[in-house]
Enzyme design. Structure first.
Site, PDB file in Angstrom:
ATOM      1  CB  THR A 161       7.346  -0.847   0.852  1.00 56.38           C
ATOM      2  OG1 THR A 161       7.348  -1.490   2.125  1.00 56.38           O
ATOM      3  CG2 THR A 161       8.463  -1.394  -0.010  1.00 56.38           C
ATOM      4  CG  ASN A 218      11.483  -0.843  12.144  1.00 56.02           C
ATOM      5  OD1 ASN A 218      12.398  -0.117  11.742  1.00 56.02           O
ATOM      6  ND2 ASN A 218      11.471  -2.146  11.899  1.00 56.02           N
ATOM      7  CD  GLN A 264       7.076   1.692  13.458  1.00 55.91           C
ATOM      8  OE1 GLN A 264       6.324   2.004  14.380  1.00 55.91           O
ATOM      9  NE2 GLN A 264       6.900   0.590  12.761  1.00 55.91           N
ATOM     10  CB  SER A 279       2.753   3.115   6.338  1.00 54.67           C
ATOM     11  OG  SER A 279       1.981   1.982   5.961  1.00 54.67           O
ATOM     12  N   GLY A 280      -0.475   3.860   6.452  1.00 52.20           N
ATOM     13  CA  GLY A 280      -1.771   3.740   7.112  1.00 52.20           C
ATOM     14  C   GLY A 280      -1.847   2.675   8.192  1.00 52.20           C
ATOM     15  CB  THR A 319      -8.132   3.758 -10.338  1.00 52.57           C
ATOM     16  OG1 THR A 319      -8.150   3.860 -11.758  1.00 52.57           O
ATOM     17  CG2 THR A 319      -9.465   4.240  -9.784  1.00 52.57           C
ATOM     18  CB  CYS A 333      12.205 -15.504  13.145  1.00 52.67           C
ATOM     19  SG  CYS A 333      10.922 -14.337  13.576  1.00 52.67           S
TER      20      CYS A 333
HETATM   21  C1  LIG Z   1       6.225  -0.714   8.480  1.00 46.77           C
HETATM   22  C2  LIG Z   1       7.351   0.150   8.044  1.00 46.77           C
HETATM   23  C3  LIG Z   1       7.591   0.425   6.692  1.00 46.77           C
HETATM   24  C4  LIG Z   1       6.797  -0.244   5.586  1.00 46.77           C
HETATM   25  O1  LIG Z   1       5.472   0.170   5.511  1.00 46.77           O
HETATM   26  P1  LIG Z   1       4.445  -0.774   4.700  1.00 46.77           P
HETATM   27  O2  LIG Z   1       3.214   0.059   4.610  1.00 46.77           O
HETATM   28  O3  LIG Z   1       4.279  -2.003   5.505  1.00 46.77           O
HETATM   29  O4  LIG Z   1       5.065  -1.031   3.367  1.00 46.77           O
HETATM   30  C5  LIG Z   1       8.617   1.272   6.360  1.00 46.77           C
HETATM   31  N1  LIG Z   1       9.383   1.831   7.305  1.00 46.77           N
HETATM   32  C6  LIG Z   1       9.201   1.609   8.614  1.00 46.77           C
HETATM   33  C7  LIG Z   1      10.065   2.276   9.602  1.00 46.77           C
HETATM   34  C8  LIG Z   1       8.171   0.757   9.026  1.00 46.77           C
HETATM   35  O5  LIG Z   1       8.011   0.523  10.325  1.00 46.77           O
END
Ligand SMILES: *Cc1c(COP(=O)(O)O)cnc(C)c1O
Length: 387
Positions: free
Chosen positions: A72, A150, A178, A198-199, A236, A324
């Site tokens: 995000t 996603n 994704q 994203s990790g 940091t 939901c």
């Molecule tokens: C999970 C996701 C995010 C957000 O990543 P976070 O690390 O949870 O903030 C953004 N874009 C897509 C397509 C995702 O699947």
């Protein structure tokens, strides 16, 4: 009870190799990578190595990687940087099926006077590229499109679109959260300007991510503070998690082939069996152009939440196609944008696999789900009407 985890597009388990590599940085190796002493400097060297490993997964240069706190943040930082680099331009292009991390900040900007084009998708989740190209103007500061969706796994033609944007002098960002780890990603070949990953979607911990920023791009930081990340992101460093992300990227690279073969075969098996065994089941999304791990499937005349609840009793974790989490039972904005019929959108389930899934997992779902759907339909007035 054994847990069958098929909700990997929501989050993944931390790989044991990743955890092992992280642990010393929570205990004895607690130095600040910016310190002048070698105790901190040694941690700094490991951050450098992590940067190289992340870069290698997407064919970037290490100094093009900025570590952030989540996907995000990467998405928000990319939008911020693109607008700051083009202060005179007031138009942004995106799709109607983006993750909230792009959708919500862009809707906010719309309220602040920016013009935002949300390019629609068709019934299979494919982007209307003709309309997309027609929307590009001299006033367009940014095109931001997800590499893969996603919810459905549908893949957008990122290389082709990035090419068009670059010809028009428009910055191009892709939310590849994704796609990374599931598809081969090459930022040089695709010629994107910025890319988010994203990790926690690739077996690193939650709360660590990265933004690829192409060399030479005028980047203004979203989180202003210290000189960390070459002045591109203050704060940091989350040292243990960054080091974990580096290891996870290395593992993801090694597992790409398995994703495209063994995991894809498991997904295809699950899909084929469920469609055979359950009447009125429809697969959502472009079957020929999807992530290898994702199955989005709708069952007419039942509620997704009820399916999840009964599957949960059998130890199966998956997601539904409704919003939901926000307390509403409306179908998700992605399924609505695809105009999936209401009766089936309501009964939509997303299974998302990882390298940790087995044939045994698939067999468990295939034996559990058909009687669950049958039981729910026996109680459903909508199903009776259809018979
Ligand atoms: C999970 C996701 C995010 C957000 O990543 P976070 O690390 O949870 O903030 C953004 N874009 C897509 C397509 C995702 O699947």
């Amino acid at each position: 009870m054994k847990i069958v985890y098929t909700d990997n597009n929501a989050t993944t388990r931390v790989a044991p190799e990743v955890l092992e590599e992280m642990l010393p940085y929570f205990s004895e190796l607690y130095g600040n990578p910016s310190s002048m002493h070698s105790f901190g400097g040694n941690v700094g060297r490991e951050i450098t190595r992590a940067r190289e490993r992340v870069a290698a997964l997407i064919n970037a240069e290490p100094d093009e990687i900025v570590f952030t706190s989540c996907g995000t943040e990467s998405d928000n930082a990319a939008i911020h940087a693109a607008l700051a680099a083009n202060p005179e331009k007031r138009h942004i292009i995106t799709s109607g099926v983006e993750h909230p991390a792009i959708k919500n900040p862009l809707e906010d900007l719309e309220k602040k006077g920016y013009r935002v084009t949300f390019v629609p998708v068709d019934g299979k989740g494919r982007l209307d590229t003709t309309l997309l190209y027609e929307s590009m103007t001299d006033d367009t500061a940014l095109v931001s499109l997800m590499w893969a969706n996603n919810e459905t796994g549908v893949i957008f033609p990122i290389k082709e679109i990035a090419q068009r944007a670059s010809e028009k002098g428009i910055l191009f960002h892709t939310d590849a959260v994704q796609a990374v780890g599931k598809l081969p990603i090459d930022v040089k070949d695709a010629r994107v300007d910025m890319l988010s990953l994203s990790g926690h979607k690739i077996h690193a911990p939650k709360g660590v991510a990265a933004l690829y920023v192409k060399k030479g791009l005028k980047f203004s930081s979203f989180l202003n503070g210290g000189h960390q990340e070459n002045g591109r992101r203050g704060g940091t460093e989350n040292t243990a998690s960054i080091i974990g992300l580096g290891r996870a990227c290395e593992l993801a690279k090694a597992h790409l082939q398995e994703m495209d073969t063994r995991v894809r075969d498991l997904r295809d098996f699950l899909e084929t069996r469920l469609v055979e065994l359950i009447p009125a089941a429809t697969v959502n999304g472009d079957k020929g152009n999807r992530l290898p791990n994702t199955l989005n499937i709708g069952f007419t005349a039942v509620e997704g939440e009820s399916i999840l609840l009964l599957m949960d009793q059998a130890g199966i974790c998956a997601s539904s196609g409704s919003a939901c989490t926000s307390g509403s039972l409306d179908p998700s904005h992605v399924l609505m944008a695809m105009k999936v019929p209401f009766e089936s959108a309501h009964g939509t389930i997303r299974f998302s696999l990882s390298c940790y899934n087995t044939q045994e997992d698939m067999d468990h779902i295939v034996t559990t789900l058909p009687p669950v759907i049958q039981r729910l339909r026996e109680m459903s007035p909508f199903w009776k009407q259809e018979e």
